[in-house]
Motif scaffolding. Structure first.
Motif, PDB file in Angstrom:
ATOM      1  N   ILE A  75       2.169   7.134  25.432  1.00 38.58           N
ATOM      2  CA  ILE A  75       1.294   6.654  24.366  1.00 38.58           C
ATOM      3  C   ILE A  75       0.424   5.499  24.836  1.00 38.58           C
ATOM      4  CG2 ILE A  75       1.291   5.484  22.128  1.00 38.58           C
ATOM      5  CD1 ILE A  75       3.431   7.369  21.240  1.00 38.58           C
ATOM      6  N   ALA A  76       0.960   4.653  25.687  1.00 41.82           N
ATOM      7  CA  ALA A  76       0.147   3.556  26.213  1.00 41.82           C
ATOM      8  C   ALA A  76      -1.052   4.118  26.972  1.00 41.82           C
ATOM      9  CB  ALA A  76       0.993   2.666  27.123  1.00 41.82           C
ATOM     10  N   GLU A  77      -0.836   5.200  27.699  1.00 40.11           N
ATOM     11  CA  GLU A  77      -1.930   5.843  28.424  1.00 40.11           C
ATOM     12  C   GLU A  77      -2.983   6.377  27.456  1.00 40.11           C
ATOM     13  OE1 GLU A  77      -2.875   6.701  31.566  1.00 40.11           O
ATOM     14  OE2 GLU A  77      -1.312   5.543  32.532  1.00 40.11           O
ATOM     15  N   VAL A  78      -2.529   7.046  26.428  1.00 38.41           N
ATOM     16  CA  VAL A  78      -3.462   7.567  25.429  1.00 38.41           C
ATOM     17  C   VAL A  78      -4.271   6.415  24.839  1.00 38.41           C
ATOM     18  CG1 VAL A  78      -3.656   8.645  23.157  1.00 38.41           C
ATOM     19  CG2 VAL A  78      -2.007   9.536  24.815  1.00 38.41           C
ATOM     20  N   LEU A  79      -3.567   5.358  24.511  1.00 37.21           N
ATOM     21  CA  LEU A  79      -4.214   4.198  23.897  1.00 37.21           C
ATOM     22  C   LEU A  79      -5.273   3.610  24.817  1.00 37.21           C
ATOM     23  CD1 LEU A  79      -4.354   2.254  21.540  1.00 37.21           C
ATOM     24  CD2 LEU A  79      -2.451   0.982  22.547  1.00 37.21           C
ATOM     25  N   GLN A  80      -4.964   3.563  26.104  1.00 28.22           N
ATOM     26  CA  GLN A  80      -5.944   3.033  27.047  1.00 28.22           C
ATOM     27  C   GLN A  80      -7.230   3.861  27.002  1.00 28.22           C
ATOM     28  OE1 GLN A  80      -5.377   0.291  29.645  1.00 28.22           O
ATOM     29  NE2 GLN A  80      -7.562   0.445  29.201  1.00 28.22           N
ATOM     30  N   GLY A  81      -7.082   5.165  26.971  1.00 25.00           N
ATOM     31  CA  GLY A  81      -8.256   6.034  26.888  1.00 25.00           C
ATOM     32  C   GLY A  81      -9.037   5.783  25.605  1.00 25.00           C
ATOM     33  N   LEU A 279       9.402  13.156  41.578  1.00 26.02           N
ATOM     34  CA  LEU A 279       9.541  14.280  40.663  1.00 26.02           C
ATOM     35  C   LEU A 279       8.330  15.207  40.631  1.00 26.02           C
ATOM     36  CD1 LEU A 279      11.622  15.216  38.519  1.00 26.02           C
ATOM     37  CD2 LEU A 279      10.357  13.840  36.856  1.00 26.02           C
ATOM     38  N   THR A 280       8.581  16.486  40.835  1.00 26.74           N
ATOM     39  CA  THR A 280       7.570  17.493  40.540  1.00 26.74           C
ATOM     40  C   THR A 280       7.515  17.622  39.022  1.00 26.74           C
ATOM     41  OG1 THR A 280       7.922  18.720  42.587  1.00 26.74           O
ATOM     42  CG2 THR A 280       7.021  19.943  40.721  1.00 26.74           C
ATOM     43  N   THR A 281       6.296  17.640  38.471  1.00 27.63           N
ATOM     44  CA  THR A 281       6.221  17.593  37.009  1.00 27.63           C
ATOM     45  C   THR A 281       4.929  18.197  36.499  1.00 27.63           C
ATOM     46  OG1 THR A 281       6.491  16.099  35.110  1.00 27.63           O
ATOM     47  CG2 THR A 281       5.167  15.291  36.948  1.00 27.63           C
ATOM     48  N   VAL A 282       4.917  18.534  35.229  1.00 28.63           N
ATOM     49  CA  VAL A 282       3.716  19.079  34.605  1.00 28.63           C
ATOM     50  C   VAL A 282       2.960  17.920  33.971  1.00 28.63           C
ATOM     51  CG1 VAL A 282       2.790  20.665  32.898  1.00 28.63           C
ATOM     52  CG2 VAL A 282       4.905  21.242  34.121  1.00 28.63           C
ATOM     53  N   ARG A 283       1.807  17.632  34.507  1.00 30.21           N
ATOM     54  CA  ARG A 283       1.068  16.451  34.067  1.00 30.21           C
ATOM     55  C   ARG A 283       0.337  16.695  32.748  1.00 30.21           C
ATOM     56  NH1 ARG A 283      -3.122  12.871  34.234  1.00 30.21           N
ATOM     57  NH2 ARG A 283      -2.125  11.015  35.043  1.00 30.21           N
ATOM     58  N   GLN A 284       0.564  15.810  31.794  1.00 30.33           N
ATOM     59  CA  GLN A 284      -0.242  15.830  30.575  1.00 30.33           C
ATOM     60  C   GLN A 284      -1.384  14.836  30.760  1.00 30.33           C
ATOM     61  OE1 GLN A 284       1.167  16.378  26.644  1.00 30.33           O
ATOM     62  NE2 GLN A 284       3.182  15.616  27.196  1.00 30.33           N
ATOM     63  N   PRO A 285      -2.592  15.208  30.420  1.00 28.23           N
ATOM     64  CA  PRO A 285      -3.732  14.327  30.635  1.00 28.23           C
ATOM     65  C   PRO A 285      -3.838  13.290  29.518  1.00 28.23           C
ATOM     66  CG  PRO A 285      -4.485  16.401  29.737  1.00 28.23           C
ATOM     67  CD  PRO A 285      -3.001  16.511  29.868  1.00 28.23           C
ATOM     68  N   ALA A 286      -2.889  12.344  29.504  1.00 24.05           N
ATOM     69  CA  ALA A 286      -2.760  11.443  28.363  1.00 24.05           C
ATOM     70  C   ALA A 286      -4.025  10.633  28.109  1.00 24.05           C
ATOM     71  CB  ALA A 286      -1.581  10.514  28.584  1.00 24.05           C
ATOM     72  N   ARG A 287      -4.535  10.034  29.159  1.00 18.07           N
ATOM     73  CA  ARG A 287      -5.699   9.189  29.001  1.00 18.07           C
ATOM     74  C   ARG A 287      -6.902   9.974  28.493  1.00 18.07           C
ATOM     75  NH1 ARG A 287      -5.963   4.378  32.883  1.00 18.07           N
ATOM     76  NH2 ARG A 287      -7.953   3.401  32.424  1.00 18.07           N
ATOM     77  N   LEU A 288      -7.067  11.138  29.090  1.00 16.46           N
ATOM     78  CA  LEU A 288      -8.178  12.001  28.695  1.00 16.46           C
ATOM     79  C   LEU A 288      -8.031  12.446  27.246  1.00 16.46           C
ATOM     80  CD1 LEU A 288     -10.695  13.364  29.777  1.00 16.46           C
ATOM     81  CD2 LEU A 288      -9.275  15.315  30.447  1.00 16.46           C
ATOM     82  N   THR A 292     -10.925  11.799  24.628  1.00 11.67           N
ATOM     83  CA  THR A 292     -11.527  12.926  23.930  1.00 11.67           C
ATOM     84  C   THR A 292     -11.402  12.777  22.417  1.00 11.67           C
ATOM     85  OG1 THR A 292     -10.910  14.301  25.800  1.00 11.67           O
ATOM     86  CG2 THR A 292     -11.537  15.436  23.774  1.00 11.67           C
ATOM     87  N   ALA A 293     -10.238  12.371  21.980  1.00  8.26           N
ATOM     88  CA  ALA A 293     -10.038  12.192  20.544  1.00  8.26           C
ATOM     89  C   ALA A 293     -10.974  11.128  19.994  1.00  8.26           C
ATOM     90  CB  ALA A 293      -8.583  11.813  20.264  1.00  8.26           C
ATOM     91  N   ALA A 294     -11.096  10.039  20.735  1.00  7.55           N
ATOM     92  CA  ALA A 294     -11.975   8.951  20.285  1.00  7.55           C
ATOM     93  C   ALA A 294     -13.416   9.429  20.220  1.00  7.55           C
ATOM     94  CB  ALA A 294     -11.851   7.759  21.227  1.00  7.55           C
ATOM     95  N   ARG A 295     -13.819  10.170  21.234  1.00  8.03           N
ATOM     96  CA  ARG A 295     -15.192  10.667  21.251  1.00  8.03           C
ATOM     97  C   ARG A 295     -15.452  11.586  20.059  1.00  8.03           C
ATOM     98  NH1 ARG A 295     -16.550  10.018  26.489  1.00  8.03           N
ATOM     99  NH2 ARG A 295     -14.716  11.156  27.187  1.00  8.03           N
ATOM    100  N   LEU A 296     -14.476  12.412  19.767  1.00 10.37           N
ATOM    101  CA  LEU A 296     -14.584  13.324  18.623  1.00 10.37           C
ATOM    102  C   LEU A 296     -14.763  12.546  17.328  1.00 10.37           C
ATOM    103  CD1 LEU A 296     -14.162  16.098  19.791  1.00 10.37           C
ATOM    104  CD2 LEU A 296     -12.035  16.290  18.506  1.00 10.37           C
ATOM    105  N   LEU A 297     -13.931  11.529  17.169  1.00 12.41           N
ATOM    106  CA  LEU A 297     -13.970  10.756  15.922  1.00 12.41           C
ATOM    107  C   LEU A 297     -15.290  10.002  15.803  1.00 12.41           C
ATOM    108  CD1 LEU A 297     -12.479   9.848  13.390  1.00 12.41           C
ATOM    109  CD2 LEU A 297     -11.585   7.918  14.697  1.00 12.41           C
ATOM    110  N   LEU A 298     -15.703   9.366  16.897  1.00 12.55           N
ATOM    111  CA  LEU A 298     -16.955   8.609  16.866  1.00 12.55           C
ATOM    112  C   LEU A 298     -18.125   9.546  16.593  1.00 12.55           C
ATOM    113  CD1 LEU A 298     -16.248   6.248  19.886  1.00 12.55           C
ATOM    114  CD2 LEU A 298     -16.351   5.601  17.475  1.00 12.55           C
ATOM    115  N   GLY A 299     -18.061  10.714  17.195  1.00 12.55           N
ATOM    116  CA  GLY A 299     -19.104  11.700  16.942  1.00 12.55           C
ATOM    117  C   GLY A 299     -19.148  12.072  15.470  1.00 12.55           C
ATOM    118  N   HIS A 300     -18.000  12.307  14.928  1.00 13.48           N
ATOM    119  CA  HIS A 300     -17.893  12.660  13.511  1.00 13.48           C
ATOM    120  C   HIS A 300     -18.489  11.555  12.639  1.00 13.48           C
ATOM    121  CE1 HIS A 300     -15.534  14.594  10.099  1.00 13.48           C
ATOM    122  NE2 HIS A 300     -16.095  13.532   9.572  1.00 13.48           N
TER     123      HIS A 300
END
Lengths: 324, 324
Positions: A75-81, A279-288, A292-300
């Motif tokens: 979540i911290a990563e998402v927040l940074q984005g 660890l081998t892992t499936v990366r979630q693009p948290a920051r992106l 993206t969500a912020a851009r969507l909202l601002l666009g709206h």
DNA sequence: CTGAAAGCGCTTACAG
DNA sequence: CTGAAAGCGCTTACAG
């Protein structure tokens, strides 16, 4: 004491209307007048009061963000984005967490009613979706950042849980592993169901052990199956934390990773580089996701209609030593 | 469309003044009148507009928080403490990060001039202290949350870097280690100097290798000293990340931890539990730092004068397997 | 105990 | 191109 638009107007010998026009760069102002006003603004160090502007315009140029907790680094990563994007657009970001039950939810709802912000970004705290949906129906622009499934009621940004799990399965398969143990997250999370299905489509034969995304649950799952004599040659954990728990249990039992048992996680937290082995892992693009969500909202907020369909951002398999 | 104080007044048959009085629970209102007004407020679902209240009162009931980056989990912890405290007090929290140089600093300064918030909490982004000090002189209440040293110019909350490092040294000493290698953080950080001094007072004989708080710098430091044949029986790294790097380098070189070499970090990030072996470290009370700073600022806004001296919160040695 | 009016600092039709 | 005036939704002396 505070410099107001009136001070600027007086000093420049024009009306407040004119000052307002040059601030907001309306074209109808005479060049020389505008220059004079700008000069006074500079000299006086005038900055419009955000509160007054908001009241007059009926909007606050601020977006809210609601998250369950900041201590999950996902979540911290998402927040940074989000912060980066929102700041770049000249908006403010009001942060809320709902971690003290109904009281916090009510307090948050008050903020919404008080029009403290123009739009809301949310990583859903448990059991708040109904409240948020009601706010959205009430006219509040909302974008959901979703690690838990799909909620088509309003715009959202999601990641490919199904495909991500499938890629993990494929990677195991290609390296000759045929008997995986899957340690899940809470089974009522849609993302968990997606990951289960995605994995099963590639590797239908596997053991499933329910977990709760904690380090402990990964450790316990592995201990239990080792004790029960389950035969498995790999572990797919539904997040990195439980994968780390699995690694620890395997090490304690004297199994070597990846020689005896390969391990794959999900998330790609910073932590994933520091486990032993990494660890081998499936990366979630948290920051992106946040950007993206912020851009969507601002666009709206700016008038662009939000997309009907969830915006999907792909996961990516990151191969490290735990499953080469 | 939006319910205003005027709607409530009309519906209840009183003046806006009276409605305002019952909202703010002034005592001069007749019991029956107040009850009637409250009833109407409930029926209409009226919530005062925060923007209008702020403009009329000259304060926004919002505090700002400025941080360098959210992806360091130390800061996420601090932020969690801040959010909890600020929310509980009914304030909003505006979050800013200054990670795009001068442009972001300027944008942030604008927010200050615009009176977007009543007070500021700050974990100092590099090279912004002068700007912030100027804001403080300009009348903005500020509380510094400081992991880097002391800045007596305004109120601050700090932790015991000196004593924390000393406790690490004492722990090594008591377990018979006499030849430590110290991997530092950036040497211009006051906290780094404090840690160096605290350590040296207990264990004056040690090697020092400059680092930069990154995992890599810990790894490189150990590799270099192993290659050079330095004799050392323990590592004290100035943060957990570089301690993790040290662990990795030691393992790669076939040295066992803690048998051959004991390792101690600083911070106690969540990560510290998941290294191999789990990391003994000096815990910084990050969350408490955030809570305390927020309480100080809110108190100040409420009229309590802020303390002259920095508020000091103690570190604590957390013993795990890397240095039992 | 209650209300009319001014004021917080802006924006925005409207008129010129 | 420019300004007087009303309005955004509250609070707060002031008067009664």
């Amino acid at each position: 004491m505070r410099v107001t638009i009136g001070d600027v107007a007086r000093e420049a010998g024009v009306s407040k209307t004119t000052v307002s026009r040059v601030i907001n760069t309306r074209s109808e102002v005479d060049g020389a007048t505008a220059a004079r006003v700008r000069d006074v603004i500079g000299r006086l160090g005038y900055v419009p009061s955000s509160g007054a502007v908001g009241l007059a315009r009926g909007s606050s140029r601020t977006v809210g963000m609601l998250v369950p907790s900041l201590t999950w680094s996902w979540i911290a990563e998402v927040l940074q984005g989000v912060v980066d994007t929102v700041e770049a657009a000249g908006y403010g970001l009001l942060l809320y967490t709902c971690n003290r039950g109904t009281e916090s939810v009510e307090r948050f709802a008050e903020q919404v009613s008080a029009r403290a912000f123009d739009g809301l970004l949310v990583v859903e705290p448990e059991n708040t979706l109904d409240t948020i949906a009601a706010m959205h129906r009430g006219g509040l622009p909302v974008v959901l950042i979703d690690d838990r499934g799909r909620h088509p009621a309003f715009p959202s940004v999601v990641t490919t849980n199904h495909a991500g799990a499938a890629s993990a399965a494929r990677h195991l398969q290609e390296s000759g592993r045929t008997r995986p143990l899957v340690v899940t997250g809470p089974e009522h999370f849609p993302c968990v169901r997606d990951r289960l299905r995605g994995f099963a489509e590639v590797l239908p034969e596997h053991h499933v052990e329910p977990g709760d995304f904690s380090e402990r649950s990964g450790r316990v799952a592995v201990e239990r199956h080792l004790a029960a004599g389950t035969r498995f040659d790999s572990v797919f954990a539904h997040n990195d934390l439980s994968a780390a728990g699995a690694l620890r249990a395997l090490r304690a039992a004297g199994r070597s990773v990846p020689e005896d048992i390969a391990v794959i996680g999900f998330d790609d937290l910073p932590m994933a580089r520091h486990t032993e082995p990494p660890l081998t892992t499936v990366r979630q693009p948290a920051r992106l996701l946040g950007e993206t969500a912020a851009r969507l909202l601002l666009g709206h907020l700016g008038g662009t209609p939000a997309p009907d369909e969830p915006v999907v951002l792909p996961t990516e398999l990151v191969v490290r030593r735990s499953a080469p």
